[in-house]
Design an enzyme around this catalytic site. Structure first.
Site, PDB file in Angstrom:
ATOM      1  N   ARG A  29       0.830  -1.206   0.000  1.00  0.00           N
ATOM      2  CA  ARG A  29       0.000   0.000   0.000  1.00  0.00           C
ATOM      3  C   ARG A  29       0.862   1.254   0.000  1.00  0.00           C
ATOM      4  O   ARG A  29       1.835   1.343   0.756  1.00  0.00           O
ATOM      5  CB  ARG A  29      -0.918   0.034   1.230  1.00  0.00           C
ATOM      6  CG  ARG A  29      -1.990  -1.011   1.180  1.00  0.00           C
ATOM      7  CD  ARG A  29      -3.022  -0.845   2.288  1.00  0.00           C
ATOM      8  NE  ARG A  29      -3.853  -2.036   2.311  1.00  0.00           N
ATOM      9  CZ  ARG A  29      -3.519  -3.166   2.915  1.00  0.00           C
ATOM     10  NH1 ARG A  29      -2.390  -3.233   3.599  1.00  0.00           N
ATOM     11  NH2 ARG A  29      -4.300  -4.216   2.844  1.00  0.00           N
ATOM     12  N   ASP A  30       0.474   2.213  -0.837  1.00  0.00           N
ATOM     13  CA  ASP A  30       1.157   3.512  -0.842  1.00  0.00           C
ATOM     14  C   ASP A  30       0.929   4.192   0.511  1.00  0.00           C
ATOM     15  O   ASP A  30      -0.177   4.183   1.060  1.00  0.00           O
ATOM     16  CB  ASP A  30       0.632   4.387  -1.979  1.00  0.00           C
ATOM     17  CG  ASP A  30       1.543   5.570  -2.257  1.00  0.00           C
ATOM     18  OD1 ASP A  30       2.202   5.584  -3.310  1.00  0.00           O
ATOM     19  OD2 ASP A  30       1.613   6.493  -1.409  1.00  0.00           O
ATOM     20  N   ILE A  31       1.980   4.804   1.036  1.00  0.00           N
ATOM     21  CA  ILE A  31       1.898   5.414   2.375  1.00  0.00           C
ATOM     22  C   ILE A  31       0.996   6.653   2.382  1.00  0.00           C
ATOM     23  O   ILE A  31       0.440   7.011   3.421  1.00  0.00           O
ATOM     24  CB  ILE A  31       3.331   5.742   2.879  1.00  0.00           C
ATOM     25  CG1 ILE A  31       3.375   5.867   4.389  1.00  0.00           C
ATOM     26  CG2 ILE A  31       3.890   6.998   2.226  1.00  0.00           C
ATOM     27  CD1 ILE A  31       4.783   5.831   4.972  1.00  0.00           C
ATOM     28  N   ASN A  86       5.329   6.489 -13.336  1.00  0.00           N
ATOM     29  CA  ASN A  86       6.046   7.744 -13.508  1.00  0.00           C
ATOM     30  C   ASN A  86       7.512   7.435 -13.787  1.00  0.00           C
ATOM     31  O   ASN A  86       8.112   6.587 -13.115  1.00  0.00           O
ATOM     32  CB  ASN A  86       5.913   8.602 -12.237  1.00  0.00           C
ATOM     33  CG  ASN A  86       4.477   9.032 -11.987  1.00  0.00           C
ATOM     34  OD1 ASN A  86       3.744   9.340 -12.921  1.00  0.00           O
ATOM     35  ND2 ASN A  86       4.067   9.037 -10.726  1.00  0.00           N
ATOM     36  N   GLU A  94       9.441  10.196  -8.080  1.00  0.00           N
ATOM     37  CA  GLU A  94      10.114  10.631  -6.858  1.00  0.00           C
ATOM     38  C   GLU A  94      10.995   9.555  -6.250  1.00  0.00           C
ATOM     39  O   GLU A  94      12.033   9.856  -5.674  1.00  0.00           O
ATOM     40  CB  GLU A  94       9.070  11.098  -5.832  1.00  0.00           C
ATOM     41  CG  GLU A  94       8.409  12.400  -6.264  1.00  0.00           C
ATOM     42  CD  GLU A  94       7.364  12.897  -5.290  1.00  0.00           C
ATOM     43  OE1 GLU A  94       7.089  12.211  -4.291  1.00  0.00           O
ATOM     44  OE2 GLU A  94       6.806  13.976  -5.565  1.00  0.00           O
ATOM     45  N   VAL A  95      10.577   8.304  -6.343  1.00  0.00           N
ATOM     46  CA  VAL A  95      11.379   7.214  -5.774  1.00  0.00           C
ATOM     47  C   VAL A  95      12.054   6.468  -6.930  1.00  0.00           C
ATOM     48  O   VAL A  95      11.377   5.914  -7.797  1.00  0.00           O
ATOM     49  CB  VAL A  95      10.499   6.251  -4.950  1.00  0.00           C
ATOM     50  CG1 VAL A  95      11.332   5.094  -4.425  1.00  0.00           C
ATOM     51  CG2 VAL A  95       9.826   6.993  -3.792  1.00  0.00           C
ATOM     52  N   HIS A  99       8.215   1.462 -10.181  1.00  0.00           N
ATOM     53  CA  HIS A  99       6.971   1.062  -9.511  1.00  0.00           C
ATOM     54  C   HIS A  99       5.770   1.389 -10.369  1.00  0.00           C
ATOM     55  O   HIS A  99       5.710   2.426 -11.008  1.00  0.00           O
ATOM     56  CB  HIS A  99       6.836   1.724  -8.128  1.00  0.00           C
ATOM     57  CG  HIS A  99       7.087   3.201  -8.113  1.00  0.00           C
ATOM     58  ND1 HIS A  99       8.359   3.736  -8.167  1.00  0.00           N
ATOM     59  CD2 HIS A  99       6.251   4.260  -8.046  1.00  0.00           C
ATOM     60  CE1 HIS A  99       8.292   5.051  -8.133  1.00  0.00           C
ATOM     61  NE2 HIS A  99       7.010   5.400  -8.080  1.00  0.00           N
TER      62      HIS A  99
HETATM   63  P1  5GP Z   1       6.456   8.394  -7.584  1.00  0.00           P
HETATM   64  O1  5GP Z   1       6.169   9.864  -7.436  1.00  0.00           O
HETATM   65  O2  5GP Z   1       7.933   8.108  -7.498  1.00  0.00           O
HETATM   66  O3  5GP Z   1       5.818   7.800  -8.820  1.00  0.00           O
HETATM   67  O4  5GP Z   1       5.719   7.674  -6.392  1.00  0.00           O
HETATM   68  C1  5GP Z   1       6.341   7.312  -5.208  1.00  0.00           C
HETATM   69  C2  5GP Z   1       5.266   6.859  -4.260  1.00  0.00           C
HETATM   70  O5  5GP Z   1       5.867   6.203  -3.176  1.00  0.00           O
HETATM   71  C3  5GP Z   1       4.407   8.005  -3.698  1.00  0.00           C
HETATM   72  O6  5GP Z   1       3.037   7.794  -4.042  1.00  0.00           O
HETATM   73  C4  5GP Z   1       4.649   7.914  -2.184  1.00  0.00           C
HETATM   74  O7  5GP Z   1       3.487   8.182  -1.418  1.00  0.00           O
HETATM   75  C5  5GP Z   1       5.124   6.479  -2.018  1.00  0.00           C
HETATM   76  N1  5GP Z   1       6.033   6.277  -0.897  1.00  0.00           N
HETATM   77  C6  5GP Z   1       7.121   7.033  -0.595  1.00  0.00           C
HETATM   78  N2  5GP Z   1       7.752   6.560   0.497  1.00  0.00           N
HETATM   79  C7  5GP Z   1       7.038   5.473   0.902  1.00  0.00           C
HETATM   80  C8  5GP Z   1       7.202   4.545   1.997  1.00  0.00           C
HETATM   81  O8  5GP Z   1       8.129   4.618   2.808  1.00  0.00           O
HETATM   82  N3  5GP Z   1       6.279   3.563   2.101  1.00  0.00           N
HETATM   83  C9  5GP Z   1       5.233   3.443   1.209  1.00  0.00           C
HETATM   84  N4  5GP Z   1       4.379   2.435   1.428  1.00  0.00           N
HETATM   85  N5  5GP Z   1       5.061   4.279   0.172  1.00  0.00           N
HETATM   86  C10 5GP Z   1       5.951   5.298   0.016  1.00  0.00           C
END
Ligand code: 5GP
Ligand code: ZN
Length: 116
Positions: A29-31, A86, A94-95, A99
């Site tokens: 699950r997304d946080i 993304n 962002e990460v 994903h």
């Molecule tokens: P991006 O912007 O890279 O496509 O999405 C990264 C996602 O990772 C975001 O929706 C953010 O809420 C999620 N996320 C970031 N850190 C964590 C974490 O420590 N745990 C979980 N479960 N989700 C995370």
């Protein structure tokens, strides 16, 4: 990757709400959920983004997409979902660990992106 956030989640070093796991991918699950259903599906192997995949990653990429619908249904989005990957700066990633976002209902997810 030692310091990668999502690699730490795969290794169990950071707790996550796991919803699925097999030999190639891991889903949790997304946080900060943006919809009632918001799950991330990631490769267990560190791959930074879709800009970093090679032919050897095709089985993993196939699995990433193949498991998405069942994960959406099992987590409350029974009538469709939106998958988003993304990628890089322009994609707003962002990460830096590949994903797939699974965004779902029960209600419609809404417009895909804002018109420029
Ligand atoms: P991006 O912007 O890279 O496509 O999405 C990264 C996602 O990772 C975001 O929706 C953010 O809420 C999620 N996320 C970031 N850190 C964590 C974490 O420590 N745990 C979980 N479960 N989700 C995370
Ligand atoms: Zn990683």
């Amino acid at each position: 990757m030692i310091d990668c956030l999502f690699c730490k989640i795969v290794r169990g070093e950071i707790p996550s709400g796991k919803v699925y796991e097999d030999e190639l991918v891991y889903a949790f699950r997304d946080i900060h959920p943006l919809r009632p259903t918001h799950i991330l599906v990631i490769p267990k192997k560190h791959v930074a983004s879709l800009a970093h995949v090679g032919p050897e990653d095709e089985p993993m990429l196939g699995r990433l997409l193949a498991v998405a619908h069942d994960i959406a249904v099992e987590n409350g989005s029974t009538d469709g979902f939106r998958g988003i990957i993304n990628t890089g700066r322009i994609g707003g990633q962002e990460v830096p660990h590949l994903h797939l976002h699974i965004l779902g209902g029960p209600g419609p997810v809404g417009p895909m992106v804002e018109r420029e």
